[in-house]
Write an enzyme that holds these catalytic residues in place. Structure first.
Site, PDB file in Angstrom:
ATOM      1  N   ALA A  52      -9.459   5.285   3.702  1.00  0.00           N
ATOM      2  CA  ALA A  52      -9.427   6.395   4.667  1.00  0.00           C
ATOM      3  C   ALA A  52     -10.702   7.229   4.678  1.00  0.00           C
ATOM      4  O   ALA A  52     -11.299   7.490   3.634  1.00  0.00           O
ATOM      5  CB  ALA A  52      -8.249   7.317   4.441  1.00  0.00           C
ATOM      6  N   GLY A  53     -11.087   7.610   5.871  1.00  0.00           N
ATOM      7  CA  GLY A  53     -12.210   8.533   6.037  1.00  0.00           C
ATOM      8  C   GLY A  53     -13.470   7.908   6.603  1.00  0.00           C
ATOM      9  O   GLY A  53     -14.341   8.614   7.108  1.00  0.00           O
ATOM     10  N   ASN A 107      -8.994   1.519   9.167  1.00  0.00           N
ATOM     11  CA  ASN A 107      -8.315   1.107  10.395  1.00  0.00           C
ATOM     12  C   ASN A 107      -8.979   1.748  11.608  1.00  0.00           C
ATOM     13  O   ASN A 107      -9.638   1.091  12.415  1.00  0.00           O
ATOM     14  CB  ASN A 107      -6.827   1.477  10.317  1.00  0.00           C
ATOM     15  CG  ASN A 107      -5.981   0.896  11.450  1.00  0.00           C
ATOM     16  OD1 ASN A 107      -4.821   0.584  11.281  1.00  0.00           O
ATOM     17  ND2 ASN A 107      -6.525   0.718  12.650  1.00  0.00           N
ATOM     18  N   THR A 108      -8.868   3.093  11.713  1.00  0.00           N
ATOM     19  CA  THR A 108      -9.343   3.790  12.908  1.00  0.00           C
ATOM     20  C   THR A 108     -10.833   3.586  13.181  1.00  0.00           C
ATOM     21  O   THR A 108     -11.234   3.499  14.345  1.00  0.00           O
ATOM     22  CB  THR A 108      -9.042   5.298  12.779  1.00  0.00           C
ATOM     23  OG1 THR A 108      -7.695   5.443  12.370  1.00  0.00           O
ATOM     24  CG2 THR A 108      -9.251   6.024  14.097  1.00  0.00           C
ATOM     25  N   GLY A 124      -8.204   8.795   9.382  1.00  0.00           N
ATOM     26  CA  GLY A 124      -8.581   8.843  10.794  1.00  0.00           C
ATOM     27  C   GLY A 124      -9.641   9.879  11.139  1.00  0.00           C
ATOM     28  O   GLY A 124      -9.986  10.038  12.309  1.00  0.00           O
ATOM     29  N   LYS A 151       0.883  -1.162   0.000  1.00  0.00           N
ATOM     30  CA  LYS A 151       0.000   0.000   0.000  1.00  0.00           C
ATOM     31  C   LYS A 151       0.920   1.209   0.000  1.00  0.00           C
ATOM     32  O   LYS A 151       1.577   1.507   0.996  1.00  0.00           O
ATOM     33  CB  LYS A 151      -0.906   0.008   1.238  1.00  0.00           C
ATOM     34  CG  LYS A 151      -1.652   1.328   1.390  1.00  0.00           C
ATOM     35  CD  LYS A 151      -2.509   1.411   2.625  1.00  0.00           C
ATOM     36  CE  LYS A 151      -2.760   2.867   2.977  1.00  0.00           C
ATOM     37  NZ  LYS A 151      -3.676   3.046   4.103  1.00  0.00           N
TER      38      LYS A 151
END
Lengths: 76, 260
Positions: B189-190, B211-212, B163, B102
């Site tokens: 992301a987001g 992830n987050t 995040g 990635k």
């Protein structure tokens, strides 16, 4: 000072993960062993080039070498 | 039509799950393992970092990730130049024995938006060296096309800053990206909650990476399951062909035969 260093007499200063280290002259394999670093989950870069695992035992560290030892950590 | 016959193909490899998850910021390895399991993901991202050589008892992340079950996707998080990112990918390949990366090259600490100029440089080198490159990039169709033309195996436009949990800020750009490139489009992301993931999939995206949104939830394992369901639901809804939006009502029950 470790015993390896006092025995051999010859010492070199290298940079490992950004920190200066004075060590006895030895191979990468022996250095990893001396710091109790398992070679399986890691990757090593010597002077900006990847060092294959098969090369650890024949690569002798020399004065001024830049060593990076990395592994995987949690990330996104 | 079921989700069973619908697989994601990246660089000749086939995956059943369209959710990719990170391994960062969990309370402990146990919570991470349970969350990965609940997410149903088959691709997990990991970061490449220096071994702390003075702390010899540290456990390896790989002791906790079953490599028969998961494909590792090492990232270049924290890299701000093409050179750093390329070095990190080479180290990752040596440590993980896989060509999947990635690729992210950041342009700014505060937003973590990509530096697309450096990204293109790094992508060109890595593709030439045989990596399977999945680049994190802006929600910009022109960039995505350039990355596809360079030989990237997928494109991963951001939904919102890393995040941030702001969701898919520009669904129209994502739709244009989907019409522009042929490689898989994975929103990276987001995402903040399950509906964000479902929206990405309903737009027609091939996958979502997060992830987050999972590790930062109050109950990460439960949120991982929610994301698993949302990605599947969103994908199935996309393939089912939703009804058009109309301003006025259309009755669901027959107009004829009403009593009175």
């Amino acid at each position: 000072m470790n015993s390896e260093l006092t025995r051999s007499g010859e010492t070199i200063t290298i940079t490992v993960n950004g920190e200066a280290k004075t060590i006895a002259c030895m191979t990468v394999k022996d250095y990893l062993h001396s710091i109790e670093c398992d070679p399986v989950p890691i990757a090593v870069e010597l002077n900006l080039s990847i060092l294959r695992k098969s090369e650890y035992q024949d690569t002798i560290l020399t004065e001024g070498d830049q060593l990076e030892i990395v592994w995987f950590v949690g990330g996104g | 039509m079921t989700s069973l016959d619908d697989t994601l193909k990246i660089a000749g490899r086939t995956f059943r799950s369209r959710l990719m998850v990170g391994t960062g910021k969990y309370a402990d390895f146990r919570q991470m393992v349970q969350s990965l399991d609940a997410s149903g993901a088959e691709i997990v991202t990991v970061a490449v970092r220096r071994v702390n050589i003075s702390d010899r008892n540290k456990e390896s992340l790989l002791d906790h990730i079953d490599l028969k079950k998961y494909t590792l996707l090492p990232n270049t998080a924290g890299c701000f130049t093409a050179d750093e990112a390329v070095r990190t990918c080479r180290l990752a390949r040596e440590a993980g024995l896989s060509d999947f990366v990635k690729l992210e090259v950041l342009g700014d600490q505060k937003t973590l938006f990509p530096d697309n100029e450096e990204l293109l440089k790094a992508a060109a080198i890595l593709v030439k060296e045989g990596f399977t490159v999945l680049p994190y990039t802006s929600d910009d169709p022109i960039m995505c096309k350039k990355l596809e033309d360079l030989g990237c195996a997928a494109v991963m436009p951001l939904g919102a800053p890393i995040g941030s949990g702001l969701g898919i800020r520009n669904p129209f750009n994502i739709r244009i990206i989907l019409e522009t490139v042929k490689v898989p489009v994975i929103v990276d992301a987001g995402v903040g909650t399950a509906s964000d993931a479902a929206i990405a999939m309903e737009l027609g995206c091939d996958g979502v990476l997060m992830n987050t949104a999972i590790s930062g939830a109050a109950d990460p394992v439960a949120m991982a399951e929610a994301m698993n369901l949302a990605v599947r639901a969103g994908r199935l809804a996309y393939r089912s062909g939703r009804i058009p939006r109309k301003l006025y009502a259309t009755a669901s029950s027959p107009l004829e035969g009403v009593i009175g």
